[in-house]
Scaffold this active site. Structure first.
Site, PDB file in Angstrom:
ATOM      1  N   GLU A 529       0.813  -1.225   0.000  1.00  0.00           N
ATOM      2  CA  GLU A 529       0.000   0.000   0.000  1.00  0.00           C
ATOM      3  C   GLU A 529       0.847   1.276   0.000  1.00  0.00           C
ATOM      4  O   GLU A 529       0.525   2.253  -0.675  1.00  0.00           O
ATOM      5  CB  GLU A 529      -0.949   0.017   1.209  1.00  0.00           C
ATOM      6  CG  GLU A 529      -2.117  -0.957   1.114  1.00  0.00           C
ATOM      7  CD  GLU A 529      -1.734  -2.391   1.413  1.00  0.00           C
ATOM      8  OE1 GLU A 529      -0.589  -2.632   1.859  1.00  0.00           O
ATOM      9  OE2 GLU A 529      -2.573  -3.293   1.199  1.00  0.00           O
ATOM     10  N   HIS A 596     -12.238  -5.256   8.088  1.00  0.00           N
ATOM     11  CA  HIS A 596     -12.962  -5.076   6.824  1.00  0.00           C
ATOM     12  C   HIS A 596     -14.218  -4.264   7.036  1.00  0.00           C
ATOM     13  O   HIS A 596     -15.215  -4.446   6.347  1.00  0.00           O
ATOM     14  CB  HIS A 596     -13.309  -6.421   6.179  1.00  0.00           C
ATOM     15  CG  HIS A 596     -12.099  -7.199   5.788  1.00  0.00           C
ATOM     16  ND1 HIS A 596     -11.432  -8.016   6.666  1.00  0.00           N
ATOM     17  CD2 HIS A 596     -11.399  -7.256   4.626  1.00  0.00           C
ATOM     18  CE1 HIS A 596     -10.388  -8.554   6.059  1.00  0.00           C
ATOM     19  NE2 HIS A 596     -10.344  -8.101   4.826  1.00  0.00           N
TER      20      HIS A 596
END
Ligand SMILES: Cc1ncc(C[n+]2csc(CCOP(=O)(O)OP(=O)(O)O)c2C)c(N)n1
Length: 797
Positions: A529, A596
């Site tokens: 990322e 999540h």
């Protein structure tokens, strides 16, 4: 005939020898000037003229060598040791170097940062005052330095990667001001200790995979401030540690070169061949520059005698790169001892003169302000206005300050105005104080966002249009059709991230689009990322329009550092000379479990000032926001709703033209009893609660803020509150997160507290991360029942 030819050859050899000699002596002179600038710079800090200094002494010779191969069109992503490189390439003067050291806020004096950055943090203009990219091909380009160690690495990857796109994507080949068919090299510099950072490893690995024209120079002086290499690097050598990544016949990877910092001729030879290969083949390279010294220690904050042994200190004196270059020049009969002494003396004198000029430029405007204040005070004194002799005292304090700063003037002015504000004659003093406040605001607080033609705030909302028989389709398909049209019409857009290419992202926004628009424009990346963000930052700085994806909002934390330290500060720290219109696409709010279902909006709000933060409730609204952002230059994060992709939305017919005005909330439902302020997925829970509340006779006004940065520029929420006199802010962040931010904006900035009949509330997720499963979600995030209870309580208050 033969004789004539021989004479010609000899004459030619003489000319080329003379040219070579001149070049060497010019390099030597630059190295000497740079050393003198470091020595004098340190003195300026120690005598109090500047606040902090960090210098490039010990790196002069490698940098004059490296600068020879830095061509127009190339980029540098480096750090605070590179002053010599800047002098050698002609991109900085010694005078400008001192202006920055003094924190001169005039951009004509410090053209890199207008006094906003510490010394030796360089930059060159990438965009003009209208936000248009300048011709980057015919100039040498310096991406603005940052102080966090290795913070330049992720951006360097993106700057180099852009060349790969320009070389390989046909649609980009007409952009002649942005690239010469990808023939640029990104020069990156880093200290040996900073290679311990994850940033370094992630970037080098990605460069080895991607094969991009990145040339990394590692200045190895053996220490990171005081901590020696043996505590920093496996085997005590970064080139040894990197060997597994070395490119071999038939593999990808990086080339690795080792050179010595005092070996001018050796470095020139290796840099020339190495950079040529990087440029031609796009094979990244590491130049491990060993035996670098640091004659004055790390910075003005301490002395290196505290941590270097006497042996090391004496080795550093003996192997000083300038001293060794001098010996090499004499050994090779390129100049005599006297000639070199004269070059050294000229360099010293030049730096002394440049320093004096920079100081004059810095101090003169301040002294003019002092004179003006004294004159205004004198005018009052002449009229016998001087309560308790205070004006006289302020005057003599100001006059006795030999090196006044702007803040000293403002302090005196503030006190003077307070002292005489009751006299009508003080009007001129007040007005001068206000004009200086405005000037200082422009100097120190302008350019966080674009304000000209490239401001997203100029984009107005447009109406959604639908064909008569417009189908209801899965929301991800709305996005998919939008991206398809976008990639067909806007050649500068590229999109990438984990699982974004081949399968078209985990929620199919890009499904099928790689096959149609090509794997150089829509592609997969490794799980990294931080450097995905760097890749996006570098592409955006080179004039492209990257949509860089973070798979789930929870993982933004991995990529946050370059966004916060680099992208968010770029426009500000260059005073508008560089822009980074990256769009970070992610998805968040409700779904499943601790990692999540994140909605870390407070984290983003606090770390990304300089960004737009868009929080659409559905994909059509997201499309309108993408369109607005693509007309502007500021960076943005788009948080799509994870649980919204499979909901049905009607397919608009004007996907490419539909725009949402950013910073303007939308009233989703009108009501008269309470204003409910929220965004994103939570709005669906609120809708459910509002239906129940309506049945109980409580009329709810539901407001979608649409963007958290900027926040409610139209004061729509205040207008609602004036009507309902009750307000609640609801979201899924932790208590004290984005809901508290919205609360503060409405209460303090909009003055909402004046319109309250009952105490205002925030209703948020719990302090802990959300537990897994539907029950975990229900009990961790705000639910409809909680909302009903809180609002009923407010109605009864
Ligand atoms: C992320 C981060 N951590 C710590 C620092 C403080 N710091 C500034 S320079 C430095 C040492 C860097 O050493 P090296 O990479 O070898 O470069 P050098 O200064 O020796 O050229 C440290 C720890 C910082 N600027 N950024």
């Amino acid at each position: 005939m033969e004789e004539i030819l021989q004479t010609d050859v000899l004459a030619e050899q003489k000319v080329s020898f003379e040219r070579f000699r001149e070049e060497v002596l010019r390099d030597y002179g630059t190295a000497c000037e740079s050393r003198e600038a470091s020595l004098l710079g340190r003195k300026e800090v120690l005598t109090g003229k500047a606040k902090f200094g960090i210098f490039g002494d010990g790196k002069e010779v490698p940098q004059v060598a490296m600068a020879k191969f830095f061509r127009p069109g190339d980029f540098r992503a480096g750090y605070y040791r590179d002053q010599t490189f800047m002098f050698a390439t002609g991109l900085a003067t010694v005078e400008q170097f001192f202006s920055q050291l003094y924190a001169d806020p005039d951009i004509n004096h410090d053209p890199f940062s207008a006094g906003r950055q510490m010394n030796s943090h360089f930059a060159t203009p990438f965009v003009d005052e209208y936000g248009e990219w300048v011709d980057l091909v015919n100039r040498k380009n310096i991406s603005a330095d940052v102080a966090p160690t290795a913070g330049q690495m992720p951006r360097a990857l993106g700057l180099a990667f852009a060349s790969k796109l320009f070389r390989n994507v046909n649609e980009l080949k007409q952009l002649k001001n942005l690239s010469n068919q990808g023939n640029e090299v990104c020069f990156c510099t880093i200290g040996d200790a900073s290679t311990s950072e994850g940033h370094f490893w992630e970037t080098i690995n990605a460069a080895g995979v991607l094969q991009v024209p990145l040339a990394v120079f590692i200045w190895d002086d053996g220490y990171g401030i005081s901590v020696p290499k043996k505590f920093q690097t496996t085997k005590g050598s970064i080139s040894e540690a990197l060997k597994g990544m070395q490119k071999k016949e038939g593999t990808n990877g990086i080339d690795i070169y080792k050179v010595k910092a005092w070996d001018y001729a050796g470095m020139c030879e290796i840099f020339e061949a190495g950079i040529h290969k990087v440029r031609e083949t796009h094979t990244p390279a590491i130049f491990h520059v060993e035996e670098v010294t640091q004659p004055q220690g790390h910075s003005t904050s301490g002395s290196h005698e505290r941590y270097k042994s006497p042996d090391r200190l004496s080795w550093e004196r003996e192997w000083d790169c300038i001293r060794k270059m001098r010996e090499w020049i004499i050994d090779n009969s390129l100049a005599s001892d006297d000639e070199l002494s004269s070059i050294e003396e000229i360099a010293k004198q030049k730096v002394r003169d440049d320093r004096i000029r920079a100081w004059q430029l810095f101090i003169e405007p301040i002294k003019e302000q002092v004179s003006k204040v004294i004159q205004l005070i004198d005018e009052l004194l002449e009229q016998h206005i001087d309560p308790h002799g205070q004006l006289n005292k302020l005057k003599s304090d100001l006059l006795s300050n030999r090196e006044p700063l702007r803040r000293d003037i403002m302090k005196v002015l503030h006190q003077a105005v307070l002292t005489v504000e009751q006299y009508p004659q003080s009007a001129k003093l007040k007005s001068y104080s206000e004009s200086l406040q405005r000037e200082n605001k422009e100097y120190f607080s302008s350019h966080l966002y674009n304000q000209g033609p490239k401001s997203a705030l100029r984009v107005r909302s447009s109406e959604l249009e639908y064909d008569n028989n417009a189908p209801m389709i899965n929301a991800f398909e709305v996005l998919n059709k939008y991206f398809d049209s976008l990639f067909t019409t806007n050649k500068k857009v590229v999109a990438f991230g984990e699982d974004l290419g081949h399968i078209g992202d985990v929620n199919q926004g890009f499904a099928g689009l790689q096959a149609k628009h090509g794997d150089m424009r829509i592609f997969d990346t490794g799980i990294r990322e931080l450097s995905i963000m760097g890749q996006g930052i570098g592409l955006a700085m080179r004039g492209l329009r990257p949509i860089a994806e973070i798979q789930y909002a929870d993982y933004l934390l991995y990529g946050l550092q370059p966004l916060s330290d680099d992208a968010a500060t770029l426009f500000y720290r260059t005073k508008g000379q560089q822009s980074c219109p990256i769009i970070v696409r992610t998805r968040g709010h409700r779904l499943e479990g601790i990692w999540h279902s994140g909605s870390p909006m407070g984290m983003l709000l606090n770390s990304l000032r300089g960004f737009f933060i868009c929080v659409p409730r559905n994909m059509t609204q997201a499309v309108g926001m993408y369109n607005a952002l693509l007309q502007s230059n500021d960076p943005a994060v788009m948080v799509e709703c994870l649980n919204g992709y499979r909901l049905k939305e009607r397919l608009p017919s004007n996907l490419l033209d539909y725009t949402v005005a950013l910073g303007e909330p939308e009233i989703l439902k009108e009501g008269s009893d309470i204003s409910i302020v929220s965004y994103g997925s939570t709005l669906r829970i609120i809708d459910e609660a509002a239906h129940s509340l309506e049945r109980m006779g409580i009329s709810c006004e539901i407001i979608d803020v649409q963007t958290l940065l900027p926040f409610d520029r139209t004061h729509t929420i205040l207008k609602s509150l004036k009507k309902t006199n009750r307000i609640i802010f609801i979201d899924e962040d932790v208590p004290g997160g984005a809901a508290a931010y919205m609360f503060n904006k409405v209460m303090e900035e909009q003055g909402g507290y004046r319109w309250l009949d009952v105490s205002p509330r925030t209703l948020t997720g719990k302090d802990h991360r959300p537990a897994y499963g539907s029950d975990g979600d229900y009990f961790s995030k705000p639910n409809a029942e909680e909302i009903i209870d809180v609002i009923r309580g407010m109605m009864q208050e």
